[in-house]
Design a protein around this motif. Sequence first.
Motif, PDB file in Angstrom:
ATOM      1  N   MET A   1     -14.130  54.860  -3.599  1.00 41.33           N
ATOM      2  CA  MET A   1     -15.174  56.074  -3.846  1.00 41.33           C
ATOM      3  C   MET A   1     -15.380  56.169  -5.384  1.00 41.33           C
ATOM      4  SD  MET A   1     -13.580  58.767  -1.468  1.00 41.33           S
ATOM      5  CE  MET A   1     -14.720  60.092  -1.468  1.00 41.33           C
ATOM      6  N   GLY A   2     -16.545  56.117  -5.792  1.00 44.94           N
ATOM      7  CA  GLY A   2     -16.745  56.429  -7.151  1.00 44.94           C
ATOM      8  C   GLY A   2     -17.487  55.134  -7.641  1.00 44.94           C
ATOM      9  N   GLY A   3     -17.646  53.962  -6.713  1.00 44.48           N
ATOM     10  CA  GLY A   3     -18.750  52.934  -7.121  1.00 44.48           C
ATOM     11  C   GLY A   3     -17.940  51.933  -7.946  1.00 44.48           C
ATOM     12  N   ASN A   4     -16.788  51.968  -8.019  1.00 47.61           N
ATOM     13  CA  ASN A   4     -15.993  51.138  -9.024  1.00 47.61           C
ATOM     14  C   ASN A   4     -14.943  50.069  -8.668  1.00 47.61           C
ATOM     15  OD1 ASN A   4     -14.233  53.159  -8.935  1.00 47.61           O
ATOM     16  ND2 ASN A   4     -14.256  53.504 -11.181  1.00 47.61           N
ATOM     17  N   ALA A   5     -14.667  50.209  -7.292  1.00 45.18           N
ATOM     18  CA  ALA A   5     -13.822  49.360  -6.599  1.00 45.18           C
ATOM     19  C   ALA A   5     -13.863  47.845  -6.463  1.00 45.18           C
ATOM     20  CB  ALA A   5     -13.596  50.049  -5.276  1.00 45.18           C
ATOM     21  N   LEU A   6     -15.007  47.475  -6.852  1.00 47.18           N
ATOM     22  CA  LEU A   6     -15.298  46.097  -6.303  1.00 47.18           C
ATOM     23  C   LEU A   6     -15.481  45.314  -7.862  1.00 47.18           C
ATOM     24  CD1 LEU A   6     -18.588  46.547  -3.910  1.00 47.18           C
ATOM     25  CD2 LEU A   6     -16.209  46.055  -3.395  1.00 47.18           C
ATOM     26  N   SER A   7     -15.292  43.883  -7.638  1.00 42.57           N
ATOM     27  CA  SER A   7     -15.251  43.082  -8.734  1.00 42.57           C
ATOM     28  C   SER A   7     -16.671  43.104  -9.591  1.00 42.57           C
ATOM     29  CB  SER A   7     -14.890  41.482  -8.645  1.00 42.57           C
ATOM     30  OG  SER A   7     -15.853  41.110  -7.365  1.00 42.57           O
ATOM     31  N   HIS A   8     -17.759  43.451  -8.816  1.00 41.71           N
ATOM     32  CA  HIS A   8     -19.234  43.423  -9.254  1.00 41.71           C
ATOM     33  C   HIS A   8     -19.396  44.641  -9.513  1.00 41.71           C
ATOM     34  CE1 HIS A   8     -19.453  39.419  -7.681  1.00 41.71           C
ATOM     35  NE2 HIS A   8     -20.099  39.012  -8.487  1.00 41.71           N
ATOM     36  N   THR A   9     -20.215  45.418 -10.630  1.00 40.48           N
ATOM     37  CA  THR A   9     -20.338  46.595 -10.701  1.00 40.48           C
ATOM     38  C   THR A   9     -21.446  47.011  -9.613  1.00 40.48           C
ATOM     39  OG1 THR A   9     -19.745  46.550 -13.052  1.00 40.48           O
ATOM     40  CG2 THR A   9     -21.226  48.435 -12.379  1.00 40.48           C
ATOM     41  N   SER A  10     -21.053  48.325  -9.007  1.00 45.39           N
ATOM     42  CA  SER A  10     -22.355  48.816  -8.097  1.00 45.39           C
ATOM     43  C   SER A  10     -23.450  48.919  -9.015  1.00 45.39           C
ATOM     44  CB  SER A  10     -21.774  49.783  -7.299  1.00 45.39           C
ATOM     45  OG  SER A  10     -22.540  50.410  -6.163  1.00 45.39           O
ATOM     46  N   THR A  11     -24.806  48.563  -8.354  1.00 46.53           N
ATOM     47  CA  THR A  11     -25.976  49.208  -8.981  1.00 46.53           C
ATOM     48  C   THR A  11     -26.328  50.372  -8.288  1.00 46.53           C
ATOM     49  OG1 THR A  11     -28.162  48.338  -9.205  1.00 46.53           O
ATOM     50  CG2 THR A  11     -27.290  48.080  -7.110  1.00 46.53           C
ATOM     51  N   ARG A  12     -27.106  51.180  -9.222  1.00 44.43           N
ATOM     52  CA  ARG A  12     -27.371  52.490  -8.864  1.00 44.43           C
ATOM     53  C   ARG A  12     -28.610  52.486  -8.000  1.00 44.43           C
ATOM     54  NH1 ARG A  12     -23.887  56.212 -10.450  1.00 44.43           N
ATOM     55  NH2 ARG A  12     -25.236  58.071  -9.869  1.00 44.43           N
ATOM     56  N   LEU A  13     -28.879  53.340  -7.086  1.00 46.42           N
ATOM     57  CA  LEU A  13     -29.918  53.379  -6.193  1.00 46.42           C
ATOM     58  C   LEU A  13     -30.548  54.676  -6.237  1.00 46.42           C
ATOM     59  CD1 LEU A  13     -28.736  51.645  -2.764  1.00 46.42           C
ATOM     60  CD2 LEU A  13     -29.932  50.532  -4.832  1.00 46.42           C
ATOM     61  N   THR A  14     -32.080  54.601  -6.380  1.00 50.76           N
ATOM     62  CA  THR A  14     -32.748  55.879  -6.263  1.00 50.76           C
ATOM     63  C   THR A  14     -32.276  56.734  -4.868  1.00 50.76           C
ATOM     64  OG1 THR A  14     -34.695  55.160  -4.959  1.00 50.76           O
ATOM     65  CG2 THR A  14     -34.533  54.766  -7.577  1.00 50.76           C
ATOM     66  N   LYS A  15     -32.864  57.953  -4.742  1.00 51.11           N
ATOM     67  CA  LYS A  15     -32.563  58.504  -3.570  1.00 51.11           C
ATOM     68  C   LYS A  15     -32.972  57.913  -2.387  1.00 51.11           C
ATOM     69  CE  LYS A  15     -32.287  63.332  -1.983  1.00 51.11           C
ATOM     70  NZ  LYS A  15     -32.543  64.847  -2.177  1.00 51.11           N
ATOM     71  N   GLU A  16     -34.446  57.518  -2.575  1.00 57.06           N
ATOM     72  CA  GLU A  16     -35.055  56.971  -1.261  1.00 57.06           C
ATOM     73  C   GLU A  16     -34.433  55.769  -1.102  1.00 57.06           C
ATOM     74  OE1 GLU A  16     -39.799  55.266  -0.160  1.00 57.06           O
ATOM     75  OE2 GLU A  16     -39.074  56.339  -2.326  1.00 57.06           O
ATOM     76  N   ASN A  17     -34.113  54.792  -1.877  1.00 58.69           N
ATOM     77  CA  ASN A  17     -33.466  53.477  -1.423  1.00 58.69           C
ATOM     78  C   ASN A  17     -32.191  53.788  -1.006  1.00 58.69           C
ATOM     79  OD1 ASN A  17     -35.729  52.190  -2.249  1.00 58.69           O
ATOM     80  ND2 ASN A  17     -34.927  51.743  -4.389  1.00 58.69           N
TER      81      ASN A  17
ATOM     82  N   ASN B   1     -27.122  43.263  -8.006  1.00 58.65           N
ATOM     83  CA  ASN B   1     -27.652  43.217  -6.802  1.00 58.65           C
ATOM     84  C   ASN B   1     -26.697  43.434  -5.600  1.00 58.65           C
ATOM     85  OD1 ASN B   1     -29.767  42.785  -4.892  1.00 58.65           O
ATOM     86  ND2 ASN B   1     -28.947  40.361  -4.278  1.00 58.65           N
ATOM     87  N   VAL B   2     -25.737  44.348  -6.048  1.00 59.82           N
ATOM     88  CA  VAL B   2     -24.295  44.671  -5.313  1.00 59.82           C
ATOM     89  C   VAL B   2     -24.643  46.309  -5.133  1.00 59.82           C
ATOM     90  CG1 VAL B   2     -22.035  44.811  -4.690  1.00 59.82           C
ATOM     91  CG2 VAL B   2     -23.141  42.614  -5.280  1.00 59.82           C
ATOM     92  N   PHE B   3     -24.437  46.767  -4.059  1.00 57.50           N
ATOM     93  CA  PHE B   3     -23.855  48.126  -3.661  1.00 57.50           C
ATOM     94  C   PHE B   3     -22.980  48.494  -2.984  1.00 57.50           C
ATOM     95  CE2 PHE B   3     -25.118  52.378  -1.733  1.00 57.50           C
ATOM     96  CZ  PHE B   3     -25.045  53.024  -2.986  1.00 57.50           C
ATOM     97  N   GLN B   4     -22.171  49.353  -3.485  1.00 58.67           N
ATOM     98  CA  GLN B   4     -20.736  49.691  -2.856  1.00 58.67           C
ATOM     99  C   GLN B   4     -21.015  50.725  -1.778  1.00 58.67           C
ATOM    100  OE1 GLN B   4     -17.402  50.251  -5.503  1.00 58.67           O
ATOM    101  NE2 GLN B   4     -16.543  51.738  -4.550  1.00 58.67           N
ATOM    102  N   ILE B   5     -20.076  50.426  -0.482  1.00 57.32           N
ATOM    103  CA  ILE B   5     -20.303  51.113   0.592  1.00 57.32           C
ATOM    104  C   ILE B   5     -18.915  51.431   0.683  1.00 57.32           C
ATOM    105  CG2 ILE B   5     -20.919  51.618   3.158  1.00 57.32           C
ATOM    106  CD1 ILE B   5     -23.229  51.180   1.457  1.00 57.32           C
ATOM    107  N   ASP B   6     -18.262  52.669   0.804  1.00 54.15           N
ATOM    108  CA  ASP B   6     -16.841  53.123   1.170  1.00 54.15           C
ATOM    109  C   ASP B   6     -16.707  53.559   2.409  1.00 54.15           C
ATOM    110  OD1 ASP B   6     -15.725  52.457  -1.489  1.00 54.15           O
ATOM    111  OD2 ASP B   6     -16.371  54.358  -2.304  1.00 54.15           O
ATOM    112  N   LEU B   7     -16.092  52.957   3.507  1.00 54.83           N
ATOM    113  CA  LEU B   7     -15.834  53.225   4.780  1.00 54.83           C
ATOM    114  C   LEU B   7     -14.410  54.251   4.552  1.00 54.83           C
ATOM    115  CD1 LEU B   7     -16.624  49.953   6.455  1.00 54.83           C
ATOM    116  CD2 LEU B   7     -18.170  51.815   6.187  1.00 54.83           C
ATOM    117  N   ILE B   8     -14.589  55.406   4.991  1.00 52.05           N
ATOM    118  CA  ILE B   8     -13.395  56.027   4.918  1.00 52.05           C
ATOM    119  C   ILE B   8     -12.890  56.533   6.391  1.00 52.05           C
ATOM    120  CG2 ILE B   8     -12.425  58.190   3.983  1.00 52.05           C
ATOM    121  CD1 ILE B   8     -14.891  58.152   2.183  1.00 52.05           C
ATOM    122  N   SER B   9     -11.758  56.059   6.929  1.00 59.33           N
ATOM    123  CA  SER B   9     -11.402  56.185   8.080  1.00 59.33           C
ATOM    124  C   SER B   9     -10.520  57.413   8.469  1.00 59.33           C
ATOM    125  CB  SER B   9     -10.900  55.121   8.806  1.00 59.33           C
ATOM    126  OG  SER B   9      -9.352  54.915   8.238  1.00 59.33           O
TER     127      SER B   9
END
Length: 338
Positions: free
Chosen positions: A1-17, A100-108
């Motif tokens: 959570m927060g978009g910084n867990a991956l080795s590649h920085t998560s790109t930011r997406l517009t609300k529509e995207n 070109n990488v976007f972070q998805i956090d799957l929270i169980s």
Amino acid sequence: MGGNALSHTSTRLTKENYEHVAQDCIERLTALYPETRIEALGSYRAKYDFGDCDILIEANNDYDPIKAARALNAVEVVRNGPVTSVGIRVRPEVQELDGNVFQIDLISTEAQAFDFALNYFGHGDAGNLLGRLFHACGLTLRHDGLYFYVRDGDYKFREILLTRRFDEALRFLDYDPQTYAAGFDTQEDIYRYVVSSPYFNPALFLLKNRNAKSRVRDKKRTMYMQFLKFCEAHPELASFEYPEKKSAWVPRIEKHFPRFAEEYRLALADLEKERAVKAKFNGEWMSQLTGLKGKELGQLMRVFKESFPTPEDMREFILTSDEAAVADRVMQVSAQTT
């Protein structure tokens, strides 16, 4: 959570995207787990771009985060307890990952805590901010419920679940549950809600009043740091004076959560038994008895505990036996293991 867990920085997406990506992920995960509750977590309505997407998944016997990541065509997977961070390509036809990488956090979370978690995570950092006030009352607001911890010094002896209804938790601090359920348009709306409790005190949030681990974490949370600026800009905010001892909140806890009193009484009784056991049976006493130290002492203590059918049987034996009988049992076990 927060978009910084991956080795590649998560790109930011517009609300529509973002909404397109979130919907695609939900559809893929639902196809994999059709009988499982899966929902993308919300934020505030005016948010115009996103650095990650948080998806809440009901934990059951079928859920496998690695399979889920595979269904999302993950290019990277990072596990951290109940959170699995997945990197996906924003433009699948482009092989380059940088930008070109976007972070998805799957929270169980377990089924019975799903709705509570939706409320805790569903309004940006609101759950984390509210948690500071609950902590000042001796409670812990988690994504899976509101808890009271029975402690023996710094040792957490037992946790008592107070409620898994978020509206009940909010009422404890005199918050309006309907306002929270309706959601918020802006970050400032969230901030104004947090400060609306008569028990609000801005000093609780200052980094200097947080422990080292929390300071490091909160400095990275944009909403938290902006909330500090909001408080600084509003010196007229209420500043409730908290009692010196958190035990002063017990009567209010008992009033709001009727089952608490009996569970608390039983916990305190069990804690007294635990203390009595430790007074008669502990590492120092056993070392003096056997002459053992270090790993050998630890091994004997483990074997001694395992010589009873259950931990309860061991505690009962120690509580009802005199020191000589306990020592005799220890030496018998020691002779059998050497």
